[in-house]
Design a protein around this motif. Structure first.
Motif, PDB file in Angstrom:
ATOM      1  N   PHE A  50       0.850  -1.312  -0.071  1.00 10.02           N
ATOM      2  CA  PHE A  50      -0.019   0.147   0.194  1.00 10.02           C
ATOM      3  C   PHE A  50       0.853   1.271   0.004  1.00 10.02           C
ATOM      4  O   PHE A  50       2.064   1.181   0.140  1.00 10.02           O
ATOM      5  N   GLY A  51       0.131   2.474   0.001  1.00  8.51           N
ATOM      6  CA  GLY A  51       0.909   3.641   0.002  1.00  8.51           C
ATOM      7  C   GLY A  51       0.911   4.386  -1.374  1.00  8.51           C
ATOM      8  O   GLY A  51       0.000   4.369  -2.164  1.00  8.51           O
ATOM      9  N   SER A  52       1.812   5.270  -1.413  1.00 12.87           N
ATOM     10  CA  SER A  52       1.946   6.201  -2.705  1.00 12.87           C
ATOM     11  C   SER A  52       3.183   5.810  -3.615  1.00 12.87           C
ATOM     12  O   SER A  52       3.829   4.978  -3.351  1.00 12.87           O
ATOM     13  N   HIS A  55       6.455   5.556  -1.777  1.00 12.98           N
ATOM     14  CA  HIS A  55       6.501   4.657  -1.123  1.00 12.98           C
ATOM     15  C   HIS A  55       6.525   3.137  -1.732  1.00 12.98           C
ATOM     16  O   HIS A  55       6.879   2.053  -1.141  1.00 12.98           O
ATOM     17  N   TYR A 189      -6.766  -4.253   7.576  1.00  9.69           N
ATOM     18  CA  TYR A 189      -7.481  -3.424   6.776  1.00  9.69           C
ATOM     19  C   TYR A 189      -8.695  -4.306   6.117  1.00  9.69           C
ATOM     20  O   TYR A 189      -8.762  -5.409   5.721  1.00  9.69           O
ATOM     21  N   ALA A 340       2.269  10.410   6.227  1.00 10.68           N
ATOM     22  CA  ALA A 340       1.339  10.042   5.167  1.00 10.68           C
ATOM     23  C   ALA A 340       1.058   8.441   5.322  1.00 10.68           C
ATOM     24  O   ALA A 340      -0.318   8.225   5.517  1.00 10.68           O
ATOM     25  N   LEU A 341       1.963   7.703   5.802  1.00  8.38           N
ATOM     26  CA  LEU A 341       1.675   6.548   6.171  1.00  8.38           C
ATOM     27  C   LEU A 341       1.007   6.165   7.638  1.00  8.38           C
ATOM     28  O   LEU A 341       0.211   4.961   7.819  1.00  8.38           O
ATOM     29  N   SER A 343      -1.365   7.987   8.671  1.00  9.63           N
ATOM     30  CA  SER A 343      -2.585   8.695   8.762  1.00  9.63           C
ATOM     31  C   SER A 343      -3.664   8.026   8.660  1.00  9.63           C
ATOM     32  O   SER A 343      -3.745   6.718   8.353  1.00  9.63           O
ATOM     33  N   GLY A 344      -4.889   8.347   8.651  1.00  8.21           N
ATOM     34  CA  GLY A 344      -6.334   7.840   8.625  1.00  8.21           C
ATOM     35  C   GLY A 344      -6.450   6.853   9.708  1.00  8.21           C
ATOM     36  O   GLY A 344      -5.860   6.914  11.086  1.00  8.21           O
ATOM     37  N   MET A 345      -7.558   5.936   9.748  1.00  6.71           N
ATOM     38  CA  MET A 345      -8.162   5.549  10.896  1.00  6.71           C
ATOM     39  C   MET A 345      -7.252   4.484  11.466  1.00  6.71           C
ATOM     40  O   MET A 345      -7.167   4.209  12.718  1.00  6.71           O
ATOM     41  N   PHE A 346      -6.303   4.092  10.698  1.00  7.37           N
ATOM     42  CA  PHE A 346      -5.507   2.985  11.053  1.00  7.37           C
ATOM     43  C   PHE A 346      -3.991   3.374  11.513  1.00  7.37           C
ATOM     44  O   PHE A 346      -3.620   2.854  12.454  1.00  7.37           O
TER      45      PHE A 346
END
Lengths: 363, 175
Positions: A50-52, A55, A189, A340-341, A343-346
């Motif tokens: 995952f990632g961008s 990454h 996830y 960025a990694l 971030s978010g609910m996880f």
């Protein structure tokens, strides 16, 4: 005594990235690993990350491992395999046993610890039967050694490790009979659980394994429902026809070298337990010793690689290999990718836990 | 045995997103029945830090945006149904669909990382989000190209009645 500028201990995603960054800055790096092959867990990760783009998202872990090794070769990084780091003395001297026969001490100006983490076990009657193993062990068997540990699997734990290994066991041709999760909600996830579920694998939340049965190997497992105090509810036992029980109950940072060296410890339950205190630059309470990856708090391969870059760059900067401005630009970019990694609910919880470590007052 | 009621508890209980959860998410859009081309459908409702769907799309039809945890949204005006995102998604959370591509038959193209692969023309068992058998499907194409990096995309036709429910196929027994 041998001398090196930077000694990196552990050649997984964190250690490799740290070694590459320090070497790129111009430092002479020695990378040591107790295994016969470098790469740590990367070569077991046959799924796309995952990632961008920055990454390396969408690239499979095995291919990222190959890229990192090729880069290490281009940069002429010295690598010792089958080399166990057994102790650190006087904040600079690393005691290494090579090929289980030769004891060497290497004096390092900087040490980067990237030792990783070890799987937690869960004990229950029958847990010592052959067929009960860590999920990571099952993953090593199928993806590195190409051996299926069993045909009928019970997975204990629904974090990303449990779910990804379940998926890979299905890919390897096994039948995953169930995934049990002691918590009332699944951990990993949703996209991972969804692909395992649509392959027909049932999930049992608020359930755990009660017992494994068998004479000389696992022949069945009993699972049971848990109440809201995590106690088994009598009468809810269910017998599953399985020959393998995989435990995916989290990981604990491998911190022995750091603590034996005298690095200050800190408790971070969310990140796996006791970890060495470290600052934003990944330096520990001993200024010559840095950390990267799971030893500094259990996360994932993508975050380990960013931490490796941060630690490698910081170590090189502290040796005078890069100027202040170059360091700031490189470090900030790595930190931005890292955030960025996280971030978010996880990711937010991990970001908060990391901030708590860095922000912890050492007075 | 799980009932429909269990399913409605949703993603964090059953492992699969319920239709209610999907319909409530800005990410999930089923292509309207009158649409003529295939379109990408994304089932990624949690806001994980990930954006290869956006960066792989050659026509800019998928938007995640600067905040990498934003949910991806497909613009059906731009989507050509090329399928590049299907193999690019690390979560295997994208497929293509079209309602009634042929008389009474809908079309799905989904990621499939199991062996053996079905041959073209084979009849396969289509499943819903819980892995339950729904109906038979006919394999139209099996696409395995280098840029998809070992993720095969299987194209199948199946009855219109199950347009939304079907998401994938059952694994095939080993040869």
């Amino acid at each position: 005594m041998e001398e090196r500028e930077v000694v990196v201990i552990g050649a997984g995603p964190a250690g490799l990235s740290a070694a590459l960054e320090a070497a790129r800055a111009g430092a002479h790096v020695l990378l040591v690993d107790e295994n016969s092959k470098p790469g740590g867990q990367l070569f077991k990760q046959i799924h796309k990350f995952f990632g961008s783009h920055e990454h390396r998202a969408g690239v499979r872990g095995i291919d990222i491992g190959t890229q990192l090794l090729e880069e290490a070769e281009r940069l002429d990084i010295e690598v010792w395999l089958d080399a166990e780091a057994c102790g650190i003395f006087n904040t600079t001297d690393v005691w290494i046993v090579r090929n289980k026969e030769k004891s060497v001490t290497v004096r390092a100006k900087r040490i980067i610890l990237a030792t990783g983490a070890v799987e937690n076990s869960v004990n229950f009657p029958g847990w010592s039967l052959p067929g009960v193993m860590g999920a990571g062990a099952a993953q090593t068997m199928i993806n590195l050694h190409r051996v299926l540990p069993g045909q009928k699997i019970l997975m204990v734990g629904s974090g990303n490790v449990g779910i990804i290994v379940s998926y890979q066991l299905l890919q390897a041709g096994a039948d995953v009979k169930a995934v049990v999760e002691a918590a009332p909600r699944l951990g990993g996830y949703g996209v991972h659980t969804a692909k395992v579920r649509r392959a027909g694998v049932p999930f049992y939340t608020s359930h755990t394994v009660l017992e494994a049965r068998g004479t000389d190997h696992v022949e069945s497992a009993t699972i049971v429902q848990l109440d809201d105090k995590w106690k088994p509810i009598p009468g809810t036992e269910k017998e599953l026809d399985v020959d393998t029980i995989c435990i995916a109950a989290g990981l604990t940072p491998l911190v022995e070298l750091a603590f034996a060296a005298g690095c200050e410890p800190l408790y971070s339950p969310l990140l796996g337990g006791m970890v060495p205190w470290h600052d934003r630059s990944m330096a520990t309470s001993i200024p010559t010793i840095y950390l990267a990856g799971d030893i500094s708090g259990v996360e994932e391969a993508s975050t380990a690689m960013e931490e490796g870059r941060m630690a490698g760059l910081s170590a090189a900067y502290s040796l005078g290999y890069v100027d202040r401005e170059t360091y700031a630009v490189g470090f900030d970019a790595a930190e931005k990718r890292m955030l960025a990694l996280r971030s978010g609910m996880f990711g937010q919880k991990r970001r908060d836990a990391k901030a708590a470590i860095v922000g912890h007052s050492r007075g | 045995m799980e009932t429909k009621d269990t399913y409605e508890k949703g993603l964090k209980i059953t492992g699969a997103p319920s239709l209610d959860e999907l319909h409530a998410s800005p990410c999930y859009q089923l292509p309207p029945k009158e649409r003529r081309a295939l379109a990408a459908v994304i089932e990624c409702i949690e806001g994980i830090p990930c954006n290869p769907c956006e960066t792989s799309c050659p026509v800019g039809a998928i938007t995640v945006g600067d905040e990498i945890t934003n949910l991806p949204v497909v613009d059906f005006e731009k989507c050509t149904g090329c399928g590049i995102c299907v193999a690019a998604c690390p979560g295997l959370a994208i497929y293509l669909k079209k309602y009634e591509f042929k008389e009474n038959l809908s079309y799905i193209a989904f990621p499939f990382e199991y062996l053996p692969l079905p041959p073209e023309g084979a009849t396969v068992q289509m499943v819903d989000r819980y892995g339950e058998y729904v109906c038979d499907g006919t394999v139209l194409r099996v696409v395995k190209i280098k840029r998809m990096d070992r993720t095969t995309v299987v194209h199948v036709s199946y009855p219109n009645d199950y347009y939304e429910r079907v998401v994938n196929m059952k694994r095939l027994p080993a040869n």
